[in-house]
Design an enzyme around this catalytic site. Structure first.
Site, short mmCIF file in Angstrom:
data_model
loop_
_atom_site.label_atom_id
_atom_site.label_comp_id
_atom_site.label_asym_id
_atom_site.label_seq_id
_atom_site.Cartn_x
_atom_site.Cartn_y
_atom_site.Cartn_z
N ARG A 233 0.86 -1.18 0.00
CA ARG A 233 0.00 0.00 0.00
C ARG A 233 0.90 1.23 0.00
O ARG A 233 1.91 1.28 0.71
CB ARG A 233 -0.92 0.03 1.22
CG ARG A 233 -2.10 -0.94 1.15
CD ARG A 233 -3.11 -0.58 0.05
NE ARG A 233 -4.22 -1.51 -0.03
CZ ARG A 233 -4.28 -2.58 -0.84
NH1 ARG A 233 -3.28 -2.85 -1.65
NH2 ARG A 233 -5.35 -3.34 -0.86
N ASP A 257 4.33 -0.17 -7.16
CA ASP A 257 3.05 -0.55 -7.78
C ASP A 257 1.91 0.19 -7.09
O ASP A 257 0.76 0.12 -7.54
CB ASP A 257 2.84 -2.06 -7.65
CG ASP A 257 1.59 -2.52 -8.40
OD1 ASP A 257 1.48 -2.18 -9.60
OD2 ASP A 257 0.73 -3.19 -7.79
N GLU A 262 -2.66 7.49 -4.85
CA GLU A 262 -3.00 6.84 -6.12
C GLU A 262 -4.48 6.95 -6.49
O GLU A 262 -4.83 6.91 -7.67
CB GLU A 262 -2.60 5.36 -6.10
CG GLU A 262 -3.42 4.49 -5.15
CD GLU A 262 -3.02 3.02 -5.20
OE1 GLU A 262 -1.82 2.72 -5.14
OE2 GLU A 262 -3.93 2.18 -5.33
N HIS A 294 -0.91 -0.02 -9.67
CA HIS A 294 -1.61 -1.05 -8.88
C HIS A 294 -2.04 -2.22 -9.77
O HIS A 294 -3.22 -2.58 -9.84
CB HIS A 294 -2.83 -0.44 -8.16
CG HIS A 294 -3.13 -1.10 -6.85
ND1 HIS A 294 -3.30 -0.42 -5.68
CD2 HIS A 294 -3.24 -2.42 -6.52
CE1 HIS A 294 -3.54 -1.27 -4.70
NE2 HIS A 294 -3.49 -2.49 -5.18
P1 NAI Z 1 -1.42 -11.66 4.60
O1 NAI Z 1 -2.50 -11.26 5.55
O2 NAI Z 1 -1.35 -13.07 4.16
O3 NAI Z 1 0.01 -11.26 5.19
C1 NAI Z 1 0.28 -10.01 5.79
C2 NAI Z 1 1.42 -10.20 6.76
O4 NAI Z 1 1.76 -8.92 7.29
C3 NAI Z 1 1.06 -11.10 7.96
O5 NAI Z 1 2.08 -12.07 8.15
C4 NAI Z 1 0.98 -10.13 9.13
O6 NAI Z 1 1.37 -10.73 10.35
C5 NAI Z 1 1.94 -9.05 8.69
N1 NAI Z 1 1.73 -7.78 9.35
C6 NAI Z 1 0.58 -7.24 9.83
N2 NAI Z 1 0.81 -6.01 10.34
C7 NAI Z 1 2.14 -5.78 10.17
C8 NAI Z 1 2.98 -4.68 10.50
N3 NAI Z 1 2.50 -3.58 11.10
N4 NAI Z 1 4.29 -4.79 10.20
C9 NAI Z 1 4.79 -5.90 9.59
N5 NAI Z 1 4.03 -6.97 9.26
C10 NAI Z 1 2.73 -6.90 9.55
O7 NAI Z 1 -1.59 -10.67 3.35
P2 NAI Z 1 -1.09 -10.90 1.85
O8 NAI Z 1 -2.15 -11.59 1.08
O9 NAI Z 1 0.28 -11.46 1.88
O10 NAI Z 1 -1.07 -9.38 1.32
C11 NAI Z 1 -0.15 -8.44 1.83
C12 NAI Z 1 -0.53 -7.06 1.33
O11 NAI Z 1 -0.36 -6.99 -0.07
C13 NAI Z 1 -2.01 -6.68 1.54
O12 NAI Z 1 -2.24 -6.17 2.84
C14 NAI Z 1 -2.23 -5.64 0.49
O13 NAI Z 1 -1.97 -4.37 1.05
C15 NAI Z 1 -1.19 -5.96 -0.57
N6 NAI Z 1 -1.78 -6.39 -1.85
C16 NAI Z 1 -1.46 -5.69 -2.98
C17 NAI Z 1 -1.95 -6.06 -4.21
C18 NAI Z 1 -1.57 -5.35 -5.46
O14 NAI Z 1 -2.19 -5.58 -6.52
N7 NAI Z 1 -0.58 -4.48 -5.45
C19 NAI Z 1 -2.88 -7.21 -4.31
C20 NAI Z 1 -3.10 -7.90 -3.07
C21 NAI Z 1 -2.58 -7.49 -1.88
#
Ligand code: NAI
Length: 346
Positions: A233, A257, A262, A294
């Site tokens: 993000r 990205d 954005e 994105h």
């Molecule tokens: P996930 O929920 O599987 O993993 C997120 C990880 O971040 C977890 O291990 C959690 O413990 C950790 N976390 C939570 N708060 C934190 C903090 N303050 N500091 C460090 N780590 C922390 O999520 P996933 O599916 O891996 O997605 C991650 C991120 O990717 C999403 O939150 C979203 O913002 C982004 N995303 C971007 C996309 C894009 O098209 N650019 C598409 C999908 C997701």
């Protein structure tokens, strides 16, 4: 039950295609709106049971109040992140569901694509050879093998990115607020990650606590020439501080990205227009910054999974009375969490 009516905001051609295909069986009544959902456009949701929204729709307090007044029962996010929804305010007013995973591979692979493009200057070589310019001056890159990558957030996407990096023979260190005990990942604190990483990739959600985690102070702790990759993000990075770090030659490259402002520009064609966002314009003008709008999620597999899961979320909510993908601020408190029983949160 009457046919469910879904108001679909920020609709793009690829959304129409994937949702129309997935909706063949369910036959819900979907109205596609090109506009984003905001306080000004929320009236379009009148007469609908569900609003289906994406990352740059703004589900703030006012929108939530208006949705409740209009009788909309469900906000169906067709994405994983939900920082654009005031989830706490929504509690008791309108339910919120999301698609927790659709293709973590899509995002992790895009992060690596950005990294390789940037450090091997593929974006520049492509333009040169299109113009029959076969000079190699200025295209020197560096090996990824043996470099240290710091991964922030080791959930679904972060772990796949780590596996990809391992394939390149890179050293991996990671930071996660909730480290995974049995993962075999070497966790370090943030300061150590800033200091040791040649490349830093962000895969954690955006929260109030980590907004602008990349700022003047943390950039000062990083290695000279560090490469930042943000597919998570935009607001994890203070864009002004990033620009400063680039101008001071501290940041070697930035692969973005996502961008904190954005929602005003991404997903729209502004070619031929004057873009008002000076920070974005300056970033894009830098030779060592690559911006994609994105796009990391955008694969055929992901689009199909997004459409299938969103429609399944809607079906479960209205028909099965369960809600496994509900987003609720109380879910952090697992003792009181109804979701563990797959029930609606209120
Ligand atoms: P996930 O929920 O599987 O993993 C997120 C990880 O971040 C977890 O291990 C959690 O413990 C950790 N976390 C939570 N708060 C934190 C903090 N303050 N500091 C460090 N780590 C922390 O999520 P996933 O599916 O891996 O997605 C991650 C991120 O990717 C999403 O939150 C979203 O913002 C982004 N995303 C971007 C996309 C894009 O098209 N650019 C598409 C999908 C997701």
């Amino acid at each position: 039950m009457d046919k469910l009516r879904i108001a679909f905001f920020d609709a793009k051609d690829y959304d129409r295609q994937s949702f129309t295909e997935s909706n063949k069986d369910a036959g819900y009544d979907i109205t596609f709106f090109e506009t984003r959902l905001t306080s000004d456009t929320v009236k379009l949701a009148e007469g609908h049971d569900v609003v289906c929204v994406f990352v740059n729709d703004d589900i703030n307090r006012d929108v939530i109040d208006q949705l409740e007044r209009l009788g909309v029962k469900l906000v169906a996010l067709r994405c994983a992140g939900y920082n654009n929804v005031d989830v706490e305010y929504a509690y008791g007013k309108v339910h919120v569901v999301r698609v927790p995973a659709y293709s973590p591979y899509a995002v992790a692979e895009h992060a690596m694509a950005l990294l390789l493009t940037s450090i091997r200057r593929i974006h520049k070589a492509y333009i040169r050879t299109k113009d029959f310019n076969f000079s190699l001056n200025g295209l020197t890159g560096f090996d990824l093998h043996g470099k240290t990558v710091g991964v922030i957030g080791t959930g679904k996407i972060g772990r796949i990115f780590i596996d990809i990096c391992r394939g390149f023979g890179m050293n991996i260190i990671a930071y996660d607020k909730f480290p995974a005990a049995d993962s075999g990942i070497e966790y370090v604190d943030l300061d150590e990650l800033w200091e040791k990483s040649d490349i830093i990739s962000f895969h954690c959600p955006l929260t109030e606590e980590n907004r602008h985690m990349v700022n003047r102070d943390t950039i000062a702790k990083m290695k000279k020439g560090v490469v930042l990759i943000n597919t998570s993000r935009g607001a994890l990075i203070d864009s002004e501080a990033l620009l400063e770090g680039i101008k001071q030659r501290k940041i070697g490259a930035a692969c973005l990205d996502v961008y904190e402002e954005e929602s005003n520009v991404f997903f729209h064609d502004y070619s031929g227009h004057i873009v008002n966002d000076d920070t974005l314009a300056r970033l894009i003008s830098m030779p060592n910054v690559i911006v994609t709008s994105h796009q990391a999620f955008l694969t055929e597999e992901a689009l199909k999974n997004i459409a299938d899961t969103t429609l399944a979320n809607i079906r479960e909510f209205f028909i099965s009375d369960t809600c496994p993908n509900e987003v609720c601020y109380k879910c952090a408190n697992l003792a009181n969490c109804k979701q563990t029983h797959e029930k609606k949160c209120f």
